[in-house]
Design a protein around this motif. Structure first.
Motif, PDB file in Angstrom:
ATOM      1  N   ALA A   1      77.230  39.265 -11.678  1.00  0.00           N
ATOM      2  CA  ALA A   1      76.410  38.704 -10.613  1.00  0.00           C
ATOM      3  C   ALA A   1      76.707  37.149 -10.777  1.00  0.00           C
ATOM      4  CB  ALA A   1      74.907  38.886 -11.313  1.00  0.00           C
ATOM      5  N   TYR A   2      77.034  36.653 -11.745  1.00  0.00           N
ATOM      6  CA  TYR A   2      77.475  35.378 -11.552  1.00  0.00           C
ATOM      7  C   TYR A   2      78.717  35.126 -10.969  1.00  0.00           C
ATOM      8  CZ  TYR A   2      77.786  30.704 -14.283  1.00  0.00           C
ATOM      9  OH  TYR A   2      78.163  29.390 -14.397  1.00  0.00           O
TER      10      TYR A   2
ATOM     11  N   CYS B   1      75.724  42.131 -20.805  1.00  0.00           N
ATOM     12  CA  CYS B   1      76.952  40.988 -20.477  1.00  0.00           C
ATOM     13  C   CYS B   1      77.831  41.372 -19.151  1.00  0.00           C
ATOM     14  CB  CYS B   1      77.844  40.899 -21.667  1.00  0.00           C
ATOM     15  SG  CYS B   1      76.943  40.255 -23.069  1.00  0.00           S
ATOM     16  N   GLU B   2      78.301  42.473 -18.965  1.00  0.00           N
ATOM     17  CA  GLU B   2      79.178  42.689 -18.034  1.00  0.00           C
ATOM     18  C   GLU B   2      78.405  42.724 -16.722  1.00  0.00           C
ATOM     19  OE1 GLU B   2      81.487  46.584 -16.155  1.00  0.00           O
ATOM     20  OE2 GLU B   2      81.328  46.341 -18.472  1.00  0.00           O
TER      21      GLU B   2
ATOM     22  N   PHE C   1      72.344  32.066 -13.766  1.00  0.00           N
ATOM     23  CA  PHE C   1      73.167  32.693 -14.355  1.00  0.00           C
ATOM     24  C   PHE C   1      74.106  32.115 -15.658  1.00  0.00           C
ATOM     25  CE2 PHE C   1      73.422  34.299  -9.870  1.00  0.00           C
ATOM     26  CZ  PHE C   1      72.978  35.704 -10.170  1.00  0.00           C
ATOM     27  N   GLU C   2      74.301  31.022 -15.919  1.00  0.00           N
ATOM     28  CA  GLU C   2      74.711  30.463 -17.082  1.00  0.00           C
ATOM     29  C   GLU C   2      74.050  30.612 -18.307  1.00  0.00           C
ATOM     30  OE1 GLU C   2      76.646  26.245 -17.464  1.00  0.00           O
ATOM     31  OE2 GLU C   2      76.215  26.815 -15.252  1.00  0.00           O
ATOM     32  N   GLU C   3      72.481  30.509 -17.958  1.00  0.00           N
ATOM     33  CA  GLU C   3      71.691  30.810 -19.175  1.00  0.00           C
ATOM     34  C   GLU C   3      71.528  32.129 -19.613  1.00  0.00           C
ATOM     35  OE1 GLU C   3      68.563  28.843 -17.521  1.00  0.00           O
ATOM     36  OE2 GLU C   3      69.261  26.746 -17.742  1.00  0.00           O
ATOM     37  N   ALA C   4      71.534  33.098 -18.346  1.00  0.00           N
ATOM     38  CA  ALA C   4      71.498  34.531 -18.735  1.00  0.00           C
ATOM     39  C   ALA C   4      72.803  35.031 -19.206  1.00  0.00           C
ATOM     40  CB  ALA C   4      71.220  35.267 -17.319  1.00  0.00           C
TER      41      ALA C   4
ATOM     42  N   ARG D   1      81.703  32.823  -6.496  1.00  0.00           N
ATOM     43  CA  ARG D   1      82.488  33.232  -5.196  1.00  0.00           C
ATOM     44  C   ARG D   1      82.079  32.868  -3.822  1.00  0.00           C
ATOM     45  NH1 ARG D   1      84.365  39.065  -7.139  1.00  0.00           N
ATOM     46  NH2 ARG D   1      86.294  38.493  -8.468  1.00  0.00           N
ATOM     47  N   ASP D   2      80.789  33.419  -3.752  1.00  0.00           N
ATOM     48  CA  ASP D   2      79.880  33.006  -2.351  1.00  0.00           C
ATOM     49  C   ASP D   2      80.147  31.469  -2.340  1.00  0.00           C
ATOM     50  OD1 ASP D   2      79.677  35.622  -2.060  1.00  0.00           O
ATOM     51  OD2 ASP D   2      77.652  35.706  -2.633  1.00  0.00           O
ATOM     52  N   GLU D   3      79.920  30.688  -3.397  1.00  0.00           N
ATOM     53  CA  GLU D   3      79.423  29.121  -3.193  1.00  0.00           C
ATOM     54  C   GLU D   3      80.463  28.489  -3.058  1.00  0.00           C
ATOM     55  OE1 GLU D   3      78.446  25.474  -6.345  1.00  0.00           O
ATOM     56  OE2 GLU D   3      77.680  27.643  -7.040  1.00  0.00           O
ATOM     57  N   LEU D   4      81.780  28.994  -3.902  1.00  0.00           N
ATOM     58  CA  LEU D   4      83.091  27.971  -3.952  1.00  0.00           C
ATOM     59  C   LEU D   4      84.374  28.845  -3.062  1.00  0.00           C
ATOM     60  CD1 LEU D   4      83.069  27.351  -7.763  1.00  0.00           C
ATOM     61  CD2 LEU D   4      82.150  25.686  -6.021  1.00  0.00           C
ATOM     62  N   MET D   5      84.313  29.871  -2.946  1.00  0.00           N
ATOM     63  CA  MET D   5      85.411  30.365  -2.324  1.00  0.00           C
ATOM     64  C   MET D   5      85.499  31.055  -1.027  1.00  0.00           C
ATOM     65  SD  MET D   5      87.940  31.624  -5.529  1.00  0.00           S
ATOM     66  CE  MET D   5      87.539  33.353  -5.185  1.00  0.00           C
TER      67      MET D   5
END
Length: 108
Positions: free
Chosen positions: A31-32, A25-26, A2-5, A37-41
């Protein structure tokens, strides 16, 4: 990734802004953000510093990064820190992911 996209979408929008590039961009940002959120929160995790505060003072950190790290007290959930941050949620979560990968903190 996602960072690269997101970087590519922002470059495209910067070169030739249009409703299509803005929508791209939006879409990538959403998606990022979902991924972060899924990974960290998802599990109401608490960030804990793995380095001494004096070490942080010696590091070359932006004001925003210093702000986020100053809120890490081993008691507050990550979501709570992100919610009171003056940064956009996406930027705050990207910073926390970077802090984890750099070994500055962990999520318990």
């Amino acid at each position: 990734r996602f960072e690269e996209a997101l970087r590519a979408a922002r470059v495209a929008h910067g070169r030739q802004a249009s409703p299509e590039t803005a929508a791209l961009c939006e879409k990538v940002e959403k998606a990022y953000l979902t991924d972060l959120r899924d990974e960290l929160m998802a599990a109401r995790k608490v960030p804990v510093l793995k380095v001494q505060p004096t070490e942080l003072k010696a590091m070359n950190l932006s004001a925003a990064e210093r702000y986020l790290l100053s809120r890490v007290d081993g008691k507050r959930h990550l979501a709570g820190i992100v919610n009171v941050s003056p940064l956009r949620e996406l930027e705050a979560l990207v910073a926390f992911r970077r802090f984890i990968s750099q070994g500055l903190l962990q999520l318990d």
